[in-house]
Design a protein around this motif. Sequence first.
Motif, PDB file in Angstrom:
ATOM      1  N   ASP A   1     -78.456 -57.033  15.114  1.00 49.79           N
ATOM      2  CA  ASP A   1     -79.989 -57.173  15.668  1.00 49.79           C
ATOM      3  C   ASP A   1     -80.965 -56.373  14.794  1.00 49.79           C
ATOM      4  O   ASP A   1     -82.253 -56.826  14.844  1.00 49.79           O
ATOM      5  N   ASN A   2     -80.466 -55.305  14.207  1.00 49.34           N
ATOM      6  CA  ASN A   2     -81.401 -54.525  13.432  1.00 49.34           C
ATOM      7  C   ASN A   2     -81.650 -55.216  11.979  1.00 49.34           C
ATOM      8  O   ASN A   2     -82.584 -54.297  11.459  1.00 49.34           O
ATOM      9  N   GLY A   3     -81.024 -56.018  11.803  1.00 47.99           N
ATOM     10  CA  GLY A   3     -81.086 -56.545  10.255  1.00 47.99           C
ATOM     11  C   GLY A   3     -80.156 -55.982   9.227  1.00 47.99           C
ATOM     12  O   GLY A   3     -80.348 -56.410   8.099  1.00 47.99           O
ATOM     13  N   THR A   4     -79.238 -55.369   9.862  1.00 40.94           N
ATOM     14  CA  THR A   4     -78.223 -54.595   8.854  1.00 40.94           C
ATOM     15  C   THR A   4     -77.317 -55.435   8.447  1.00 40.94           C
ATOM     16  O   THR A   4     -76.429 -56.293   9.392  1.00 40.94           O
ATOM     17  N   ILE A   5     -76.823 -55.714   7.259  1.00 40.46           N
ATOM     18  CA  ILE A   5     -75.761 -56.824   6.752  1.00 40.46           C
ATOM     19  C   ILE A   5     -74.529 -56.053   7.048  1.00 40.46           C
ATOM     20  O   ILE A   5     -74.202 -54.997   6.695  1.00 40.46           O
ATOM     21  N   THR A   6     -73.663 -57.155   7.864  1.00 39.82           N
ATOM     22  CA  THR A   6     -72.380 -56.572   8.248  1.00 39.82           C
ATOM     23  C   THR A   6     -71.164 -57.197   7.232  1.00 39.82           C
ATOM     24  O   THR A   6     -70.093 -56.719   7.295  1.00 39.82           O
ATOM     25  N   TYR A   7     -71.425 -58.423   6.876  1.00 38.12           N
ATOM     26  CA  TYR A   7     -70.743 -58.860   5.856  1.00 38.12           C
ATOM     27  C   TYR A   7     -71.325 -60.128   4.989  1.00 38.12           C
ATOM     28  O   TYR A   7     -72.368 -60.452   5.261  1.00 38.12           O
ATOM     29  N   VAL A   8     -70.853 -60.196   3.697  1.00 35.03           N
ATOM     30  CA  VAL A   8     -71.401 -61.037   2.553  1.00 35.03           C
ATOM     31  C   VAL A   8     -70.076 -61.574   2.136  1.00 35.03           C
ATOM     32  O   VAL A   8     -69.360 -61.170   1.667  1.00 35.03           O
ATOM     33  N   SER A   9     -70.257 -62.949   1.959  1.00 34.91           N
ATOM     34  CA  SER A   9     -69.211 -63.533   1.082  1.00 34.91           C
ATOM     35  C   SER A   9     -69.279 -63.664  -0.368  1.00 34.91           C
ATOM     36  O   SER A   9     -70.193 -63.235  -0.963  1.00 34.91           O
ATOM     37  N   PRO A  10     -67.937 -63.688  -0.869  1.00 33.30           N
ATOM     38  CA  PRO A  10     -67.986 -63.409  -2.127  1.00 33.30           C
ATOM     39  C   PRO A  10     -68.692 -64.357  -3.235  1.00 33.30           C
ATOM     40  O   PRO A  10     -69.011 -64.062  -4.462  1.00 33.30           O
ATOM     41  N   SER A  11     -69.216 -65.538  -2.827  1.00 30.50           N
ATOM     42  CA  SER A  11     -69.959 -66.333  -3.353  1.00 30.50           C
ATOM     43  C   SER A  11     -71.245 -65.617  -3.985  1.00 30.50           C
ATOM     44  O   SER A  11     -71.967 -66.262  -4.657  1.00 30.50           O
ATOM     45  N   VAL A  12     -71.646 -64.573  -3.316  1.00 28.58           N
ATOM     46  CA  VAL A  12     -72.932 -63.904  -3.521  1.00 28.58           C
ATOM     47  C   VAL A  12     -72.743 -63.572  -5.247  1.00 28.58           C
ATOM     48  O   VAL A  12     -73.877 -63.293  -5.652  1.00 28.58           O
ATOM     49  N   ARG A  13     -71.487 -63.273  -5.422  1.00 28.25           N
ATOM     50  CA  ARG A  13     -71.389 -62.803  -7.157  1.00 28.25           C
ATOM     51  C   ARG A  13     -72.090 -63.601  -7.882  1.00 28.25           C
ATOM     52  O   ARG A  13     -72.898 -63.611  -8.894  1.00 28.25           O
ATOM     53  N   ARG A  14     -71.752 -64.921  -7.720  1.00 31.92           N
ATOM     54  CA  ARG A  14     -72.036 -66.187  -8.508  1.00 31.92           C
ATOM     55  C   ARG A  14     -73.725 -66.411  -8.503  1.00 31.92           C
ATOM     56  O   ARG A  14     -74.178 -66.954  -9.252  1.00 31.92           O
ATOM     57  N   ILE A  15     -73.999 -66.195  -7.260  1.00 32.45           N
ATOM     58  CA  ILE A  15     -75.539 -66.677  -7.091  1.00 32.45           C
ATOM     59  C   ILE A  15     -76.529 -65.823  -7.207  1.00 32.45           C
ATOM     60  O   ILE A  15     -77.567 -65.773  -7.994  1.00 32.45           O
ATOM     61  N   LEU A  16     -76.323 -64.393  -6.621  1.00 31.07           N
ATOM     62  CA  LEU A  16     -77.351 -63.384  -6.785  1.00 31.07           C
ATOM     63  C   LEU A  16     -77.092 -62.222  -7.723  1.00 31.07           C
ATOM     64  O   LEU A  16     -77.514 -61.307  -8.123  1.00 31.07           O
ATOM     65  N   GLY A  17     -75.276 -62.076  -8.217  1.00 29.43           N
ATOM     66  CA  GLY A  17     -74.860 -60.943  -8.799  1.00 29.43           C
ATOM     67  C   GLY A  17     -74.741 -59.863  -8.300  1.00 29.43           C
ATOM     68  O   GLY A  17     -74.238 -58.865  -9.169  1.00 29.43           O
ATOM     69  N   TYR A  18     -74.502 -59.942  -6.982  1.00 31.92           N
ATOM     70  CA  TYR A  18     -74.100 -58.571  -6.334  1.00 31.92           C
ATOM     71  C   TYR A  18     -72.637 -58.589  -5.901  1.00 31.92           C
ATOM     72  O   TYR A  18     -72.099 -59.707  -5.676  1.00 31.92           O
ATOM     73  N   ASP A  19     -71.936 -57.321  -5.997  1.00 30.87           N
ATOM     74  CA  ASP A  19     -70.732 -57.348  -5.128  1.00 30.87           C
ATOM     75  C   ASP A  19     -71.050 -57.243  -3.629  1.00 30.87           C
ATOM     76  O   ASP A  19     -71.958 -56.520  -3.349  1.00 30.87           O
ATOM     77  N   PRO A  20     -70.109 -58.047  -2.836  1.00 32.83           N
ATOM     78  CA  PRO A  20     -70.439 -58.116  -1.637  1.00 32.83           C
ATOM     79  C   PRO A  20     -70.649 -56.621  -0.792  1.00 32.83           C
ATOM     80  O   PRO A  20     -71.380 -56.297   0.051  1.00 32.83           O
ATOM     81  N   ASP A  21     -69.629 -55.631  -1.358  1.00 30.20           N
ATOM     82  CA  ASP A  21     -69.786 -54.194  -0.785  1.00 30.20           C
ATOM     83  C   ASP A  21     -71.144 -53.627  -0.953  1.00 30.20           C
ATOM     84  O   ASP A  21     -71.345 -52.595  -0.513  1.00 30.20           O
ATOM     85  N   ASP A  22     -71.900 -54.307  -2.041  1.00 29.04           N
ATOM     86  CA  ASP A  22     -73.178 -53.390  -2.402  1.00 29.04           C
ATOM     87  C   ASP A  22     -74.132 -53.873  -1.306  1.00 29.04           C
ATOM     88  O   ASP A  22     -75.142 -52.999  -1.389  1.00 29.04           O
ATOM     89  N   LEU A  23     -74.046 -54.672  -0.642  1.00 25.59           N
ATOM     90  CA  LEU A  23     -75.132 -55.193   0.300  1.00 25.59           C
ATOM     91  C   LEU A  23     -74.616 -54.887   1.704  1.00 25.59           C
ATOM     92  O   LEU A  23     -75.707 -54.582   2.723  1.00 25.59           O
ATOM     93  N   VAL A  24     -73.329 -54.784   2.147  1.00 26.03           N
ATOM     94  CA  VAL A  24     -72.832 -54.234   3.319  1.00 26.03           C
ATOM     95  C   VAL A  24     -73.525 -53.012   3.678  1.00 26.03           C
ATOM     96  O   VAL A  24     -73.330 -52.151   2.957  1.00 26.03           O
ATOM     97  N   GLY A  25     -74.274 -52.919   4.747  1.00 23.41           N
ATOM     98  CA  GLY A  25     -74.713 -51.723   5.231  1.00 23.41           C
ATOM     99  C   GLY A  25     -76.349 -51.685   4.864  1.00 23.41           C
ATOM    100  O   GLY A  25     -76.906 -50.749   5.796  1.00 23.41           O
ATOM    101  N   ASP A  26     -76.767 -52.395   4.205  1.00 28.21           N
ATOM    102  CA  ASP A  26     -78.101 -52.465   3.708  1.00 28.21           C
ATOM    103  C   ASP A  26     -78.999 -53.427   4.659  1.00 28.21           C
ATOM    104  O   ASP A  26     -78.394 -54.310   5.615  1.00 28.21           O
ATOM    105  N   GLN A  27     -80.408 -52.973   4.681  1.00 21.79           N
ATOM    106  CA  GLN A  27     -81.153 -53.711   5.376  1.00 21.79           C
ATOM    107  C   GLN A  27     -81.384 -55.238   4.790  1.00 21.79           C
ATOM    108  O   GLN A  27     -82.107 -54.923   3.631  1.00 21.79           O
ATOM    109  N   GLY A  28     -81.272 -56.383   5.121  1.00 18.43           N
ATOM    110  CA  GLY A  28     -81.522 -57.496   4.435  1.00 18.43           C
ATOM    111  C   GLY A  28     -82.962 -57.689   4.293  1.00 18.43           C
ATOM    112  O   GLY A  28     -83.303 -58.300   3.010  1.00 18.43           O
TER     113      GLY A  28
END
Length: 473
Positions: A31-58
């Motif tokens: 509800d607060n906009g905090t990322i709790t999960y990102v699929s591995p395909s984020v590496r191919r499309i946005l260049g991030y490792d999923p763990d880099d985004l988990v816990g951040d505000q989207g």
Amino acid sequence: MTAPNGDEHFQSEFYQKIIEQSADVTTIFDDNGTITYVSPSVRRILGYDPDDLVGDQGYEYVHPDDQGANIDAVEQALNGDGSAVAEVRFRRADGTWCWIEATLRDHRDDPVIGGILAMSRDICDRKKKEQEYRRLAREYETFLENVEDAIFLLNVRATDAGYEFEFERLSPSYEEQTGLSTQQVNGKTPKEVFGDERGAELTANYHRCLRAREPIAYQEELPVADDARFWNTVIAPVITDNKVTRLIGITRNVTDRVRRERQLKSQNDQLDEFASVVSHDLRNPLTVAMGRIEFLAEEDGNEHIAATARALDRMDEIIEDTLALARQGKVVSDMEEIDFSGLIGSCWHSVATGEATLDLADEFRIRGDQSRLQHLFENLFRNAIEHGGADVTVHVGQFDTDGIYVEDTGQGIPEEQRDSVLEPGYSSTTDGTGFGLAIIKRIAEAHGWALQITEGSEGGARFEFQDVDMILK
């Protein structure tokens, strides 16, 4: 493919593999906009490792200009019908921006997901195309709003009986020139707009373009206003998926030109009629009179015969020059390309020039009637030699971008006489007919040239012809 019943481990691996191989990025945030999960395909499309985004505000990764649209979509998913779609720019790992389309669904009550599920895909290519389409649309609108020629668009609709053409849009210039508006004609056929007879003629041309599948050109009469009656039109097909879906017409109002051409034809016809009267109705009795004078001349002692013969010869000269004036004044319809220096040389050698000198300053090409221009320049050279003396020098050349001059070193023409010398019958000698310069003026006018007499650089007469059809190298 279906997982075996009860094999939860297989099901988990199966769905995980689908998520990993998906072209979309699967994201879950609370509800607060905090990322709790990102699929591995984020590496191919946005260049991030999923763990880099988990816990951040989207929201932190969304472009500042798009954060409002992102918030609206989240609120709609949470408080609306449970889903929403947003198009936003998302920052890649390398700092660049990527357009993504995110489909949001509220799964907070799902014990497995427990948040808002976002399925995002890269739409950069689509956005580039949309931007290009918008740019082309702006250019098209600018063109349509400012082009002087009238433009109209027709939809082509297939029916059981064949094809129908319906007006879609008119350019502002079309509306201004015809008094019709897009609102008036939109969705209507040519017959509904212009009546059965004119509409049928228009429709026939549209069918011809449809069959040809390429642009066609024609002149049509469409009397929408007193000053807009005749049009030169080009129709081009728009082909989509190998079907003609639209016709684009560009048309130019040529009413003034058509009227001018008809007026010139009428004038030429009148000149032909006048020349016929002079040639037959006057020359025939004159010929008879001259024959009788020759017969009477054989008698001695009649003091009036010689004077009468001279008067008749004078009449014959006037008739000949009058015929020349009428014929040379006819509008030139068939232009040919002419080597100007060759024309001037031929004219000079056709005249008895004596000790006179020709100075040809320029070499270029023009369009005109060679026979009539030969007459024009021969008359000018004769005039220069007659009034300038046997040793006169005649200068010929080009001035400005569309001008020709003929200038001599004679005594010139007084300013107060420069208009009158061009009128038929004016002569400074007792034995002239006064038609020489008048014929020059008529030939120039027949070519659309403007003639002006001025003073030459050495005090002689200078004849200037402007609006000459020059051929650029």
